[in-house]
Design an enzyme around this catalytic site. Structure first.
Site, PDB file in Angstrom:
ATOM      1  N   ASP A   1       4.004  -5.055  -7.364  1.00  0.00           N
ATOM      2  CA  ASP A   1       3.418  -3.779  -6.936  1.00  0.00           C
ATOM      3  C   ASP A   1       3.995  -2.611  -7.713  1.00  0.00           C
ATOM      4  O   ASP A   1       3.520  -1.487  -7.583  1.00  0.00           O
ATOM      5  CB  ASP A   1       3.619  -3.571  -5.426  1.00  0.00           C
ATOM      6  CG  ASP A   1       5.080  -3.679  -5.019  1.00  0.00           C
ATOM      7  OD1 ASP A   1       5.684  -4.737  -5.273  1.00  0.00           O
ATOM      8  OD2 ASP A   1       5.616  -2.710  -4.463  1.00  0.00           O
ATOM      9  N   ASN A   2       5.014  -2.885  -8.512  1.00  0.00           N
ATOM     10  CA  ASN A   2       5.597  -1.829  -9.337  1.00  0.00           C
ATOM     11  C   ASN A   2       5.306  -2.058 -10.814  1.00  0.00           C
ATOM     12  O   ASN A   2       6.013  -1.557 -11.677  1.00  0.00           O
ATOM     13  CB  ASN A   2       7.105  -1.737  -9.109  1.00  0.00           C
ATOM     14  CG  ASN A   2       7.445  -1.219  -7.724  1.00  0.00           C
ATOM     15  OD1 ASN A   2       6.646  -0.527  -7.101  1.00  0.00           O
ATOM     16  ND2 ASN A   2       8.620  -1.558  -7.232  1.00  0.00           N
TER      17      ASN A   2
ATOM     18  N   GLY B   1       2.757   3.630   1.398  1.00  0.00           N
ATOM     19  CA  GLY B   1       3.374   3.854   2.699  1.00  0.00           C
ATOM     20  C   GLY B   1       3.984   5.245   2.824  1.00  0.00           C
ATOM     21  O   GLY B   1       4.341   5.677   3.905  1.00  0.00           O
ATOM     22  N   ARG B   2       4.144   5.899   1.684  1.00  0.00           N
ATOM     23  CA  ARG B   2       4.709   7.262   1.718  1.00  0.00           C
ATOM     24  C   ARG B   2       4.134   8.082   0.568  1.00  0.00           C
ATOM     25  O   ARG B   2       4.807   8.925  -0.014  1.00  0.00           O
ATOM     26  CB  ARG B   2       6.220   7.211   1.609  1.00  0.00           C
ATOM     27  CG  ARG B   2       6.587   6.453   0.367  1.00  0.00           C
ATOM     28  CD  ARG B   2       7.952   6.439  -0.061  1.00  0.00           C
ATOM     29  NE  ARG B   2       8.048   5.242  -0.902  1.00  0.00           N
ATOM     30  CZ  ARG B   2       9.016   4.976  -1.699  1.00  0.00           C
ATOM     31  NH1 ARG B   2      10.005   5.806  -1.790  1.00  0.00           N
ATOM     32  NH2 ARG B   2       9.023   3.892  -2.425  1.00  0.00           N
TER      33      ARG B   2
ATOM     34  N   ARG C   1      -2.074  -1.277  -9.800  1.00  0.00           N
ATOM     35  CA  ARG C   1      -0.946  -2.165 -10.023  1.00  0.00           C
ATOM     36  C   ARG C   1      -1.423  -3.611 -10.100  1.00  0.00           C
ATOM     37  O   ARG C   1      -2.545  -3.913  -9.679  1.00  0.00           O
ATOM     38  CB  ARG C   1       0.036  -2.047  -8.844  1.00  0.00           C
ATOM     39  CG  ARG C   1       0.469  -0.631  -8.559  1.00  0.00           C
ATOM     40  CD  ARG C   1       0.581  -0.367  -7.054  1.00  0.00           C
ATOM     41  NE  ARG C   1       0.715   1.073  -6.779  1.00  0.00           N
ATOM     42  CZ  ARG C   1       1.865   1.712  -6.721  1.00  0.00           C
ATOM     43  NH1 ARG C   1       2.986   1.058  -6.885  1.00  0.00           N
ATOM     44  NH2 ARG C   1       1.899   3.004  -6.505  1.00  0.00           N
TER      45      ARG C   1
ATOM     46  N   ASP D   1       9.209   5.702   7.344  1.00  0.00           N
ATOM     47  CA  ASP D   1       8.840   6.987   7.939  1.00  0.00           C
ATOM     48  C   ASP D   1       7.869   7.776   7.066  1.00  0.00           C
ATOM     49  O   ASP D   1       7.478   8.889   7.417  1.00  0.00           O
ATOM     50  CB  ASP D   1      10.096   7.827   8.205  1.00  0.00           C
ATOM     51  CG  ASP D   1      10.916   8.070   6.939  1.00  0.00           C
ATOM     52  OD1 ASP D   1      10.464   7.674   5.846  1.00  0.00           O
ATOM     53  OD2 ASP D   1      12.010   8.652   7.049  1.00  0.00           O
ATOM     54  N   GLY D   2       7.516   7.209   5.907  1.00  0.00           N
ATOM     55  CA  GLY D   2       6.563   7.899   5.036  1.00  0.00           C
ATOM     56  C   GLY D   2       7.161   9.052   4.258  1.00  0.00           C
ATOM     57  O   GLY D   2       6.464   9.748   3.532  1.00  0.00           O
TER      58      GLY D   2
ATOM     59  N   LYS E   1       4.272  12.006  -3.370  1.00  0.00           N
ATOM     60  CA  LYS E   1       5.114  10.899  -2.909  1.00  0.00           C
ATOM     61  C   LYS E   1       6.163  11.463  -1.949  1.00  0.00           C
ATOM     62  O   LYS E   1       6.902  12.374  -2.317  1.00  0.00           O
ATOM     63  CB  LYS E   1       5.781  10.245  -4.123  1.00  0.00           C
ATOM     64  CG  LYS E   1       6.512   8.962  -3.830  1.00  0.00           C
ATOM     65  CD  LYS E   1       6.950   8.307  -5.133  1.00  0.00           C
ATOM     66  CE  LYS E   1       7.854   7.121  -4.879  1.00  0.00           C
ATOM     67  NZ  LYS E   1       8.343   6.537  -6.134  1.00  0.00           N
TER      68      LYS E   1
ATOM     69  N   GLY F   1       0.841  -1.206   0.000  1.00  0.00           N
ATOM     70  CA  GLY F   1       0.000   0.000   0.000  1.00  0.00           C
ATOM     71  C   GLY F   1       0.864   1.240   0.000  1.00  0.00           C
ATOM     72  O   GLY F   1       2.087   1.176   0.132  1.00  0.00           O
TER      73      GLY F   1
HETATM   74  P1  AMP Z   1       8.958   0.392  -3.478  1.00  0.00           P
HETATM   75  O1  AMP Z   1       9.876  -0.775  -3.434  1.00  0.00           O
HETATM   76  O2  AMP Z   1       9.689   1.701  -3.415  1.00  0.00           O
HETATM   77  O3  AMP Z   1       8.030   0.329  -4.619  1.00  0.00           O
HETATM   78  O4  AMP Z   1       8.091   0.360  -2.144  1.00  0.00           O
HETATM   79  C1  AMP Z   1       7.543  -0.825  -1.639  1.00  0.00           C
HETATM   80  C2  AMP Z   1       6.659  -0.556  -0.459  1.00  0.00           C
HETATM   81  O5  AMP Z   1       7.387   0.058   0.599  1.00  0.00           O
HETATM   82  C3  AMP Z   1       5.490   0.371  -0.733  1.00  0.00           C
HETATM   83  O6  AMP Z   1       4.407  -0.082   0.007  1.00  0.00           O
HETATM   84  C4  AMP Z   1       5.977   1.698  -0.231  1.00  0.00           C
HETATM   85  O7  AMP Z   1       4.916   2.549   0.120  1.00  0.00           O
HETATM   86  C5  AMP Z   1       6.769   1.278   0.992  1.00  0.00           C
HETATM   87  N1  AMP Z   1       7.786   2.262   1.349  1.00  0.00           N
HETATM   88  C6  AMP Z   1       8.938   2.524   0.695  1.00  0.00           C
HETATM   89  N2  AMP Z   1       9.623   3.505   1.300  1.00  0.00           N
HETATM   90  C7  AMP Z   1       8.892   3.892   2.374  1.00  0.00           C
HETATM   91  C8  AMP Z   1       9.054   4.884   3.412  1.00  0.00           C
HETATM   92  N3  AMP Z   1      10.114   5.689   3.468  1.00  0.00           N
HETATM   93  N4  AMP Z   1       8.081   4.975   4.336  1.00  0.00           N
HETATM   94  C9  AMP Z   1       7.006   4.179   4.312  1.00  0.00           C
HETATM   95  N5  AMP Z   1       6.794   3.245   3.367  1.00  0.00           N
HETATM   96  C10 AMP Z   1       7.715   3.102   2.407  1.00  0.00           C
HETATM   97 MG    MG Z   2       6.428   0.765  -5.447  1.00  0.00          MG
END
Ligand code: AMP
Ligand code: MG
Length: 462
Positions: free
Chosen positions: A241-242, A85-86, A176, A117-118, A105, A83
């Site tokens: 998810d990407n 997360g940031r 996605r 940390d979002g 983002k 989901g």
């Molecule tokens: P990503 O690999 O960048 O596509 O992210 C995978 C998952 O990790 C997604 O659910 C993002 O929202 C979460 N995520 C990545 N970086 C952060 C962050 N700094 N804080 C919170 N969630 C994160």
């Molecule tokens: Mg992603």
């Protein structure tokens, strides 16, 4: 400011968590993509004065901010809940017959943040801006970057504290493969049906049912991945998810472009087994599409028959990809002979020739491509046969860019941004806007990295 009509927010409440972005200390607008704003019918002057909106401090009129739920396979392992997360989806801006997501983002923690940390550091935000806009200029379907804001706050990363940033991302949607997966995993056929109808309405109005959507996404992804391959692009983190349903490239984390060509090239520090190496991307695409098909199965009727039909449909991916890849590569050499194209790649792989510059040399001054390869006898033999085939110069000019965002140049822009100097970032964006010709301005950006400049490993950095 935006003309919002928020169809995702009208989906059932279990699709997301409604919440506003978290406010930051001192918003400042670092970049605004004026051409994109204009394309979207937005008022550039109003946007220039809207650092508060782009940093998440002010929710614009008509927005219905929310964090989206999804799941996904990360490096092949199942994560039942990911989901946003940031990220926060502000809403969908409608301009004529175009509907786009407007997403922040780096906008603070959400219920999906897990241990994160979002927030986003300014570096990855700048990287996504540069590379996504460069991909667009190259003609590759991609999410876009509308703005970068700095937050006046620091985020803590492995390397220490870094200035924070927020990217405003524009996308055809943020649906996605993992969005379907989360509801399939929860046995929520009702949600799946809602999501299917929504995705078809937005991305594939002619598609019929789940199998129709699957075919549509397969076609879009085959074309997309073939384009990536043809520009030497390594996405780096092709988790489910990407991978979008729209067929746009999304999530520029540890992505990078090949310089020296080798099919096994991997950049991402976390990709230890080379799962997402350049050459593996089409196979991973199919693997991800198989996960989409699996998620759609509950909507496909009687199970045994559905599995058989979905399997048959998925088997069509290799042909879809082969067609798209042939189109890309035969344009790159200007000759409709795939064997000749593959032979050139084999010659290139033997040496340390630059991927982009070899094809560009072949386009502009074919003999000079010889300097890029190691086995010159083999190349000379190839060149004779290539010339005899009467290459289509115009096609090659449209397929082989003079510049791509070279990794060391992206790093240079990020390093400078961390010292408060955004000039290299803006300069790089300006030259990447027109990648199709050699200019005085882009000359310094055409050279591969020197041994000292070379970027061997890339990091998600989030
Ligand atoms: P990503 O690999 O960048 O596509 O992210 C995978 C998952 O990790 C997604 O659910 C993002 O929202 C979460 N995520 C990545 N970086 C952060 C962050 N700094 N804080 C919170 N969630 C994160
Ligand atoms: Mg992603």
């Amino acid at each position: 400011m935006f003309a919002f009509d928020n169809s995702y927010a009208r989906l059932p409440a279990r699709f997301y968590t409604r919440m506003a972005p978290t406010k930051v200390a001192a918003p400042e607008l670092i970049a605004l993509n004026a051409p994109l704003a204009t394309e979207l019918g937005l008022n550039v002057d109003a946007l220039r004065a809207a650092a508060d909106v782009f940093a998440g401090n002010q929710v614009p009129d008509g927005a219905e901010p929310l964090a989206q739920l999804y799941a996904g396979h990360q490096f092949g392992g199942w994560s039942p809940q990911l989901g946003d997360g940031r990220a926060i989806l502000l809403g969908e801006h409608v301009a004529g017959d175009r509907r786009v997501d407007v997403q922040l983002k780096g906008s603070g923690p959400t219920p999906y943040s897990r241990r994160g940390d979002g927030r986003a550091a300014l570096g990855p935000v700048i990287r996504e801006y540069i590379v996504s806009e460069a991909m667009h200029a190259l003609g590759v379907p991609t999410t876009r970057a509308l703005a970068v804001a700095s937050t006046g706050e620091t985020v803590l990363r492995e390397t220490g504290p870094l200035p924070g940033g927020v990217l405003t991302r524009i996308a055809a949607s943020h649906i996605r493969v993992g969005t379907f997966q989360v509801f399939a995993a929860r046995d929520d056929a009702d949600a799946l049906q809602h999501l299917l109808d929504h995705a078809i309405a937005r991305h594939a109005p002619d598609a019929e049912g789940p199998m129709g959507l699957l075919r549509h996404v397969m076609q879009a992804q085959a074309r997309l991945i073939a384009q990536w391959m043809g520009f030497g692009f390594v996405h780096g983190v092709m988790n489910t998810d990407n991978m979008t349903i729209s067929g746009e490239t999304i999530d520029y984390g540890p992505c990078a472009f090949l310089e020296a060509y080798h099919p096994d090239t991997v950049f991402s520090s976390i990709d230890q087994h080379g799962r997402y190496a350049w050459k593996n991307q089409p196979d991973i695409g199919l693997w991800n599409l198989a996960q989409l098909a699996t998620a759609l199965l509950p909507l496909m009727g009687e199970r045994t028959e559905a599995v058989a039909e979905a399997t048959e449909v998925l088997e069509g991916f290799r042909d879809l990809y082969a067609t798209a890849w042939t189109e890309v590569m035969t344009a790159k050499i200007g000759v409709p002979d795939m064997q000749l194209a593959m032979e050139l790649l084999a010659i290139m792989a033997e040496g340390q020739g630059d991927f982009t510059n070899t094809f560009r040399a072949l386009t502009i001054a074919p003999e000079t491509a010889r300097d890029q390869v190691l086995n010159r006898d083999r190349f000379d033999d190839w060149l004779l046969r290539w010339k005899a085939a009467n290459p289509d110069h115009a096609a090659m000019t449209r397929a082989n860019p003079a510049i791509i965002p070279r990794n060391h140049r992206v790093e240079e822009a990020i390093d400078a941004a961390y010292t408060g100097d955004f000039a290299p970032f803006h300069a790089l964006n300006a030259v990447l806007d027109d990648p199709w010709q050699e200019t005085e301005a882009n000359a310094p950006y055409r050279s591969p990295a020197t041994a000292q400049e070379r970027v061997l490993r890339t990091f998600c950095g989030t």
